[in-house]
Design a protein around this motif. Sequence first.
Motif, mmCIF file in Angstrom:
data_model
loop_
_atom_site.group_PDB
_atom_site.id
_atom_site.type_symbol
_atom_site.label_atom_id
_atom_site.label_comp_id
_atom_site.label_asym_id
_atom_site.label_seq_id
_atom_site.Cartn_x
_atom_site.Cartn_y
_atom_site.Cartn_z
ATOM 1 N N SER A 1 0.071 10.475 -5.267
ATOM 2 C CA SER A 1 -0.601 9.998 -3.941
ATOM 3 C C SER A 1 -1.280 8.902 -4.298
ATOM 4 O O SER A 1 -1.319 7.738 -3.410
ATOM 5 C CB SER A 1 -1.602 10.987 -3.137
ATOM 6 O OG SER A 1 -2.688 11.435 -4.151
ATOM 7 N N LEU B 1 -0.662 -2.785 -2.189
ATOM 8 C CA LEU B 1 0.048 -3.861 -2.865
ATOM 9 C C LEU B 1 0.727 -4.577 -2.189
ATOM 10 O O LEU B 1 0.708 -5.749 -2.032
ATOM 11 C CB LEU B 1 0.439 -3.495 -4.285
ATOM 12 C CG LEU B 1 0.870 -4.584 -5.379
ATOM 13 C CD1 LEU B 1 -0.425 -5.256 -5.747
ATOM 14 C CD2 LEU B 1 1.560 -4.083 -6.378
ATOM 15 N N ARG B 2 1.736 -3.847 -1.382
ATOM 16 C CA ARG B 2 2.557 -4.432 -0.479
ATOM 17 C C ARG B 2 2.044 -5.389 0.649
ATOM 18 O O ARG B 2 2.260 -6.367 1.036
ATOM 19 C CB ARG B 2 3.543 -3.449 0.103
ATOM 20 C CG ARG B 2 4.515 -3.894 1.068
ATOM 21 C CD ARG B 2 5.166 -2.935 1.905
ATOM 22 N NE ARG B 2 4.248 -2.211 2.605
ATOM 23 C CZ ARG B 2 4.315 -0.863 3.208
ATOM 24 N NH1 ARG B 2 5.659 -0.351 3.241
ATOM 25 N NH2 ARG B 2 3.480 -0.189 3.694
ATOM 26 N N MET C 1 8.197 7.060 -4.229
ATOM 27 C CA MET C 1 7.679 6.482 -5.572
ATOM 28 C C MET C 1 8.400 7.193 -6.605
ATOM 29 O O MET C 1 8.766 6.548 -7.518
ATOM 30 C CB MET C 1 6.463 6.900 -5.552
ATOM 31 C CG MET C 1 5.365 6.162 -4.450
ATOM 32 S SD MET C 1 5.590 4.353 -4.524
ATOM 33 C CE MET C 1 5.620 4.106 -2.584
ATOM 34 N N GLU D 1 5.799 9.714 -1.319
ATOM 35 C CA GLU D 1 5.660 10.078 -2.698
ATOM 36 C C GLU D 1 6.755 10.308 -3.504
ATOM 37 O O GLU D 1 7.019 10.010 -4.403
ATOM 38 C CB GLU D 1 4.673 11.196 -2.761
ATOM 39 C CG GLU D 1 3.206 10.948 -2.691
ATOM 40 C CD GLU D 1 2.504 12.218 -2.608
ATOM 41 O OE1 GLU D 1 2.640 13.312 -3.276
ATOM 42 O OE2 GLU D 1 1.152 12.280 -1.875
ATOM 43 N N LEU E 1 -0.474 6.690 -6.626
ATOM 44 C CA LEU E 1 0.504 5.714 -6.984
ATOM 45 C C LEU E 1 1.064 5.100 -5.490
ATOM 46 O O LEU E 1 1.042 3.865 -5.373
ATOM 47 C CB LEU E 1 1.299 6.113 -7.709
ATOM 48 C CG LEU E 1 2.641 5.198 -8.154
ATOM 49 C CD1 LEU E 1 1.847 3.881 -9.067
ATOM 50 C CD2 LEU E 1 3.548 5.772 -9.140
ATOM 51 N N SER E 2 1.431 6.045 -4.666
ATOM 52 C CA SER E 2 1.873 5.739 -3.374
ATOM 53 C C SER E 2 0.765 5.019 -2.539
ATOM 54 O O SER E 2 1.200 3.883 -1.875
ATOM 55 C CB SER E 2 2.338 6.933 -2.663
ATOM 56 O OG SER E 2 1.997 7.011 -1.280
ATOM 57 N N ARG F 1 0.680 1.128 -3.958
ATOM 58 C CA ARG F 1 1.926 0.403 -3.962
ATOM 59 C C ARG F 1 2.058 -0.163 -2.341
ATOM 60 O O ARG F 1 2.318 -0.948 -2.004
ATOM 61 C CB ARG F 1 3.068 1.336 -4.203
ATOM 62 C CG ARG F 1 3.284 1.054 -5.810
ATOM 63 C CD ARG F 1 4.574 1.559 -6.103
ATOM 64 N NE ARG F 1 5.014 1.702 -7.535
ATOM 65 C CZ ARG F 1 5.797 2.500 -8.111
ATOM 66 N NH1 ARG F 1 6.102 3.585 -7.397
ATOM 67 N NH2 ARG F 1 5.790 2.253 -9.569
ATOM 68 N N CYS F 2 1.417 0.903 -1.598
ATOM 69 C CA CYS F 2 1.447 0.253 -0.055
ATOM 70 C C CYS F 2 0.313 -0.765 0.018
ATOM 71 O O CYS F 2 0.758 -1.727 0.584
ATOM 72 C CB CYS F 2 0.927 1.534 0.899
ATOM 73 S SG CYS F 2 2.245 3.009 1.239
ATOM 74 N N LEU G 1 0.381 -8.561 -0.741
ATOM 75 C CA LEU G 1 1.193 -9.545 -1.012
ATOM 76 C C LEU G 1 1.789 -10.354 0.418
ATOM 77 O O LEU G 1 2.321 -11.245 0.525
ATOM 78 C CB LEU G 1 2.519 -9.024 -2.025
ATOM 79 C CG LEU G 1 2.323 -8.895 -3.236
ATOM 80 C CD1 LEU G 1 3.372 -7.952 -3.811
ATOM 81 C CD2 LEU G 1 2.023 -10.175 -4.086
ATOM 82 N N LEU H 1 9.124 -4.781 -4.328
ATOM 83 C CA LEU H 1 7.771 -4.748 -4.747
ATOM 84 C C LEU H 1 7.910 -4.447 -6.291
ATOM 85 O O LEU H 1 7.191 -5.261 -7.193
ATOM 86 C CB LEU H 1 6.794 -3.739 -4.206
ATOM 87 C CG LEU H 1 5.297 -3.802 -4.289
ATOM 88 C CD1 LEU H 1 4.776 -5.066 -3.650
ATOM 89 C CD2 LEU H 1 4.634 -2.357 -4.012
#
Lengths: 148, 201
Positions: free
Chosen positions: B183, B192-193, A11, A8, B185-186, B189-190, B196, A46
């Motif tokens: 949390s 999403l990674r 981020m 976090e 957002l994290s 993104r994980c 991809l 990313l």
Amino acid sequence: MTCRNYKELMMGYLDNELDDEQRKVLEEHLASCSECSKELEQFKQLKRITDEVTLVEPEDRIWEEYWGSIYNRIERGIGWILFSVAAILLIIYAGFKAIEELIRDPAVGIILKAGLLALVAGLAILFVSILRERLYFRKRERYKDVRR
Amino acid sequence: MRSQTNITIDDAALVEQCKSGDSDAMERLILRYQNRVYNAILKICANPHDAAELTQDTFVKVIENIDKFRGRSSFYTWVFRIAVNLTLNYCRRNARLGIRSLDAEKNHHDWQATTLLKQFLTNGRSPDPALVAQNKELCRLAVKALMKLDDDQRAVVVLRDIESMNYAQIADVLDIELGTLKSRLSRARCKLRDVLETMVK
Ligand SMILES: [Zn+2]
């Protein structure tokens, strides 16, 4: 704090949302943990990818007649409410007329009468609501193939 | 001498004018935000036609409820809260009906885009910016990867990375705690990674 907990902070680091102290905590950890600094690099990449998803200017035709359409829809909303109320009242009245004799007949039990009245009211509301839905969805149906 | 012409009237002033019945003020507010609202909605729902309709729904609600807008949050986040709520409801309805967007089904991608993506994901190698700029396919791939996230996660990424809101604004739009946002957002993104990465495999 385990490596998981630093995610976090990472981020926040990428999004410029850390205060000085948080930044220091993260940087200290990154200096000693190659796993996390590798991960931060990945997240930076990313972010560059999501940055590619830029603003797409919508075609002008989307906004054509937009204003008329917005105000039309507000008026139509009020129209629908009046229409629904009136239609429900009329149908209830018609239904009541149809069973009026039964209602006035003293031989018929009070529970049956109440049941019949509730049935009429329920049918009226149901009918109007289905009618509304049919009218509303008709205009959308031509897109149904596209979306599947 | 101070020029009067290039003073931009801020949202709050326009909102006050709207409340006193000035429809020009409402028009200016809508013009100010309609493209961005449309874009955010489109990136969450991935259907251009429905995005246009949802944008319209949003501003119908804005016009209908402007009198009730108390200014506890900014007009900007208020508009986006309406838009995002409508869009997430739409996504839930579609999920219930089993409707998926056409794009999510196709599984073979443009070779060049996949190569670019691979370069992006590999540390230390930055692809040629000119090549990236002309490759619309890369943008499409990214959008497609976004579509694999949960709706709530996608909304967070769209508001942050596409609409460029700060955390406080996003938490306001989604009506969630800052901790929940971080949390989410994290996790987004994980995921999403990971998505991809499987795309380029
Ligand atoms: Zn670590």
